[in-house]
Design a protein around this motif. Structure first.
Motif, PDB file in Angstrom:
ATOM      1  N   ALA A 193       0.857  -1.183   0.000  1.00 20.24           N
ATOM      2  CA  ALA A 193       0.000   0.000   0.000  1.00 20.24           C
ATOM      3  C   ALA A 193       0.893   1.233   0.000  1.00 20.24           C
ATOM      4  CB  ALA A 193      -0.918   0.024   1.220  1.00 20.24           C
ATOM      5  N   SER A 197       2.749   1.176   3.541  1.00 22.47           N
ATOM      6  CA  SER A 197       2.430   0.241   4.627  1.00 22.47           C
ATOM      7  C   SER A 197       2.255  -1.150   4.051  1.00 22.47           C
ATOM      8  CB  SER A 197       1.171   0.682   5.376  1.00 22.47           C
ATOM      9  OG  SER A 197       0.011   0.542   4.562  1.00 22.47           O
ATOM     10  N   PHE A 246      -0.217  -3.287   4.185  1.00 17.57           N
ATOM     11  CA  PHE A 246      -1.543  -3.747   3.761  1.00 17.57           C
ATOM     12  C   PHE A 246      -1.774  -5.161   4.269  1.00 17.57           C
ATOM     13  CE2 PHE A 246      -5.351  -2.903   1.589  1.00 17.57           C
ATOM     14  CZ  PHE A 246      -5.811  -4.080   1.042  1.00 17.57           C
ATOM     15  N   ARG A 247      -1.722  -5.263   5.595  1.00 22.70           N
ATOM     16  CA  ARG A 247      -1.850  -6.585   6.203  1.00 22.70           C
ATOM     17  C   ARG A 247      -3.055  -6.648   7.127  1.00 22.70           C
ATOM     18  NH1 ARG A 247       2.981  -7.839  10.016  1.00 22.70           N
ATOM     19  NH2 ARG A 247       1.831  -6.321  11.247  1.00 22.70           N
ATOM     20  N   ASP A 248      -3.125  -5.728   8.075  1.00 28.47           N
ATOM     21  CA  ASP A 248      -4.216  -5.771   9.049  1.00 28.47           C
ATOM     22  C   ASP A 248      -4.399  -4.381   9.645  1.00 28.47           C
ATOM     23  OD1 ASP A 248      -1.905  -7.559  11.113  1.00 28.47           O
ATOM     24  OD2 ASP A 248      -2.219  -5.396  11.024  1.00 28.47           O
ATOM     25  N   ARG A 249      -5.291  -4.281  10.604  1.00 27.81           N
ATOM     26  CA  ARG A 249      -5.609  -2.956  11.128  1.00 27.81           C
ATOM     27  C   ARG A 249      -4.516  -2.421  12.044  1.00 27.81           C
ATOM     28  NH1 ARG A 249      -7.856  -2.478  16.202  1.00 27.81           N
ATOM     29  NH2 ARG A 249      -8.190  -4.396  17.358  1.00 27.81           N
ATOM     30  N   PHE A 250      -3.511  -3.263  12.348  1.00 24.73           N
ATOM     31  CA  PHE A 250      -2.462  -2.799  13.253  1.00 24.73           C
ATOM     32  C   PHE A 250      -1.290  -2.164  12.513  1.00 24.73           C
ATOM     33  CE2 PHE A 250      -4.810  -4.839  16.352  1.00 24.73           C
ATOM     34  CZ  PHE A 250      -5.040  -6.164  16.030  1.00 24.73           C
ATOM     35  N   GLU A 251      -1.349  -2.169  11.185  1.00 24.37           N
ATOM     36  CA  GLU A 251      -0.167  -1.782  10.433  1.00 24.37           C
ATOM     37  C   GLU A 251       0.144  -0.303  10.563  1.00 24.37           C
ATOM     38  OE1 GLU A 251      -1.451  -2.920   6.524  1.00 24.37           O
ATOM     39  OE2 GLU A 251      -1.698  -0.813   6.041  1.00 24.37           O
ATOM     40  N   THR A 252       1.409  -0.007  10.280  1.00 26.03           N
ATOM     41  CA  THR A 252       1.937   1.345  10.425  1.00 26.03           C
ATOM     42  C   THR A 252       2.249   1.925   9.061  1.00 26.03           C
ATOM     43  OG1 THR A 252       2.903   0.791  12.556  1.00 26.03           O
ATOM     44  CG2 THR A 252       3.836   2.682  11.401  1.00 26.03           C
TER      45      THR A 252
END
Lengths: 114, 113
Positions: free
Chosen positions: A31, A94, A96-102
């Motif tokens: 992303a 980022s 683009f894995r999960d809602r915790f990503e930075t």
């Protein structure tokens, strides 16, 4: 390594010019983002690319045209800009894995439109 | 909607003082929370983050705890240095994958020797 690079660092252009901003990351992130930051303001999202496809366009004027040639590169093509478009343009990426990503930001391109 | 409110700046402190920058948020769902720092003439650097209630993020002597009951994520540092002078942004992200960061207005911090 969490480096996002942007070129050029500074850009001055006239209202009739066409120019491009470039952003690159080699972290395998899928992303990539363009943000615009005016002086003394927070960044504002312009575009998001996910897996090289445009997934979010925050109603940005068509004089800004994003392009994602591959998963590592993001361009922002500029045409017929206005003086009020002068700002710091920040690229981010980022996983683009999960809602915790930075999101990791580049140093920005400082644009002045004359 | 989602929003972040930060304490108004600028904040000026002496070296070795205790720092608190307040941040509260409104969000639908369960946000991840971030503090970013922007040094003069530079881009944003991630300072710390927390992804669920009661998590504490920490980095370079800075700390922030995700408080769901007060919807807050205040930034603290026990002893600031001149090199901490910068603009600090609190931000949240809601949802999976590539979503926009919602930023607070930023707090300009100046540390005097």
């Amino acid at each position: 390594d969490t480096e996002v690079t942007q070129t050029p660092k500074h850009l001055v252009m006239g209202m009739t010019n066409k120019k491009s901003l470039k952003c690159e990351q080699h972290m395998g992130h899928r992303a990539m983002y363009w943000y615009k930051q005016k002086a003394k303001k927070p960044p504002e999202l312009m575009f998001v690319y996910s897996y090289e496809k445009l997934s979010i366009n925050e109603s940005v004027p068509s004089r800004f045209s994003p392009e994602c040639p591959n998963s590592s590169l993001l361009n922002l093509h500029l045409h017929a800009l206005q003086p009020e478009d002068s700002a710091l343009y920040l690229c981010a990426s980022s996983q683009f894995r999960d809602r915790f990503e930075t999101q990791y930001f580049g140093p920005g391109t400082r644009l002045l439109v004359l | 909607g989602n929003s972040v409110t930060q304490m108004e700046g600028p904040v000026t402190l002496s070296e070795e003082a205790f720092l608190t920058i307040n941040c509260t948020y409104t969000a639908t769902g369960y946000p991840s929370l971030f503090w970013y720092v922007q040094y003069p003439g530079e881009g944003l650097q991630l300072l710390l983050k927390a992804t669920k209630a009661d998590d504490k993020g920490s980095n370079k002597g800075f700390e922030a705890t995700y408080r769901k009951e007060t919807t807050s994520f205040h930034l603290e540092k026990g002893s600031v240095q001149v090199s901490d002078s910068a603009v600090y942004f609190c931000a949240l992200k809601v949802g999976q994958g590539a979503q926009k960061l919602v930023f607070g207005q930023g707090t300009r911090l100046t540390i005097n020797p």
